[in-house]
Design a protein around this motif. Structure first.
Motif, PDB file in Angstrom:
ATOM      1  N   ALA A   9      75.597  39.706  61.941  1.00  0.00           N
ATOM      2  CA  ALA A   9      76.955  39.721  62.479  1.00  0.00           C
ATOM      3  C   ALA A   9      77.949  40.234  61.433  1.00  0.00           C
ATOM      4  O   ALA A   9      78.821  41.056  61.741  1.00  0.00           O
ATOM      5  N   LEU A  10      77.819  39.766  60.192  1.00  0.00           N
ATOM      6  CA  LEU A  10      78.717  40.212  59.123  1.00  0.00           C
ATOM      7  C   LEU A  10      78.537  41.705  58.865  1.00  0.00           C
ATOM      8  O   LEU A  10      79.516  42.440  58.722  1.00  0.00           O
ATOM      9  N   ASP A  12      77.511  44.041  60.908  1.00  0.00           N
ATOM     10  CA  ASP A  12      78.087  44.801  62.022  1.00  0.00           C
ATOM     11  C   ASP A  12      79.615  44.773  61.986  1.00  0.00           C
ATOM     12  O   ASP A  12      80.269  45.797  62.194  1.00  0.00           O
ATOM     13  N   GLU A  13      80.165  43.594  61.730  1.00  0.00           N
ATOM     14  CA  GLU A  13      81.626  43.465  61.694  1.00  0.00           C
ATOM     15  C   GLU A  13      82.214  44.253  60.532  1.00  0.00           C
ATOM     16  O   GLU A  13      83.237  44.938  60.679  1.00  0.00           O
ATOM     17  N   SER A  16      82.228  47.802  61.298  1.00  0.00           N
ATOM     18  CA  SER A  16      83.185  48.085  62.361  1.00  0.00           C
ATOM     19  C   SER A  16      84.597  48.210  61.787  1.00  0.00           C
ATOM     20  O   SER A  16      85.335  49.127  62.141  1.00  0.00           O
ATOM     21  N   VAL A  17      84.993  47.307  60.899  1.00  0.00           N
ATOM     22  CA  VAL A  17      86.350  47.354  60.339  1.00  0.00           C
ATOM     23  C   VAL A  17      86.478  48.424  59.263  1.00  0.00           C
ATOM     24  O   VAL A  17      87.557  48.991  59.088  1.00  0.00           O
ATOM     25  N   ARG A  73      82.974  39.680  53.561  1.00  0.00           N
ATOM     26  CA  ARG A  73      83.751  38.669  54.303  1.00  0.00           C
ATOM     27  C   ARG A  73      85.242  38.837  54.037  1.00  0.00           C
ATOM     28  O   ARG A  73      86.065  38.757  54.949  1.00  0.00           O
ATOM     29  N   VAL A  76      86.590  41.939  55.913  1.00  0.00           N
ATOM     30  CA  VAL A  76      86.702  41.668  57.351  1.00  0.00           C
ATOM     31  C   VAL A  76      87.927  40.795  57.615  1.00  0.00           C
ATOM     32  O   VAL A  76      88.722  41.073  58.522  1.00  0.00           O
ATOM     33  N   GLU A  77      88.106  39.741  56.824  1.00  0.00           N
ATOM     34  CA  GLU A  77      89.257  38.845  57.009  1.00  0.00           C
ATOM     35  C   GLU A  77      90.571  39.576  56.771  1.00  0.00           C
ATOM     36  O   GLU A  77      91.525  39.411  57.536  1.00  0.00           O
ATOM     37  N   THR A  80      91.214  42.197  59.626  1.00  0.00           N
ATOM     38  CA  THR A  80      91.501  41.485  60.871  1.00  0.00           C
ATOM     39  C   THR A  80      92.908  40.886  60.835  1.00  0.00           C
ATOM     40  O   THR A  80      93.653  40.974  61.809  1.00  0.00           O
ATOM     41  N   HIS A 105      89.585  50.878  55.559  1.00  0.00           N
ATOM     42  CA  HIS A 105      90.031  50.869  56.960  1.00  0.00           C
ATOM     43  C   HIS A 105      91.281  51.744  57.103  1.00  0.00           C
ATOM     44  O   HIS A 105      92.309  51.451  56.510  1.00  0.00           O
TER      45      HIS A 105
END
Length: 112
Positions: A9-10, A12-13, A16-17, A73, A76-77, A80, A105
């Motif tokens: 999951a990490l 992929d996320e 993605s970002v 992590r 991603v944080e 987001t 990003h």
């Protein structure tokens, strides 16, 4: 420790970002730190987190370290939290865009 499902999951996320390729990110980090007279060495360009993201993009999932996972992590944080879902991809805030680009990003880039 991260189990396999969390890691998937990490991974992929994160991918993605982080919507810039490693080549785009490397070029941005060099441009970001260049001035009129000098350009930094490629491995010294950009903030430490940006350089770490670049290194992660060049790794296979099985080669990630605990520090890589921590940075993934964090990225991603950060992305987001700073995404402007109502204004992307027309965001006009250059400072915000440049901060996010330094970790891979680009809010003006179409999603992957």
């Amino acid at each position: 420790m991260t189990d396999a499902l969390e890691m998937d999951a990490l991974w992929d996320e994160f991918h993605s970002v982080v919507n810039m390729t490693s080549q785009e990110l490397a070029a941005w980090l060099r441009v970001r730190d260049a001035d009129e007279d000098t350009e930094p060495l490629p491995e010294q360009a950009g903030p430490p987190t940006g350089r770490h993201v670049l290194a992660i993009l060049q790794k296979r999932r099985m080669d990630l370290t605990d520090d890589d996972i921590r940075v993934m992590r964090q990225v991603v944080e950060t992305v987001t939290a700073q995404q402007d879902l109502y204004n992307e991809p027309e965001a006009e805030d250059d400072d915000r865009r440049h901060r996010l680009m330094s970790i891979g990003h680009d809010p003006l880039k179409a999603g992957k």
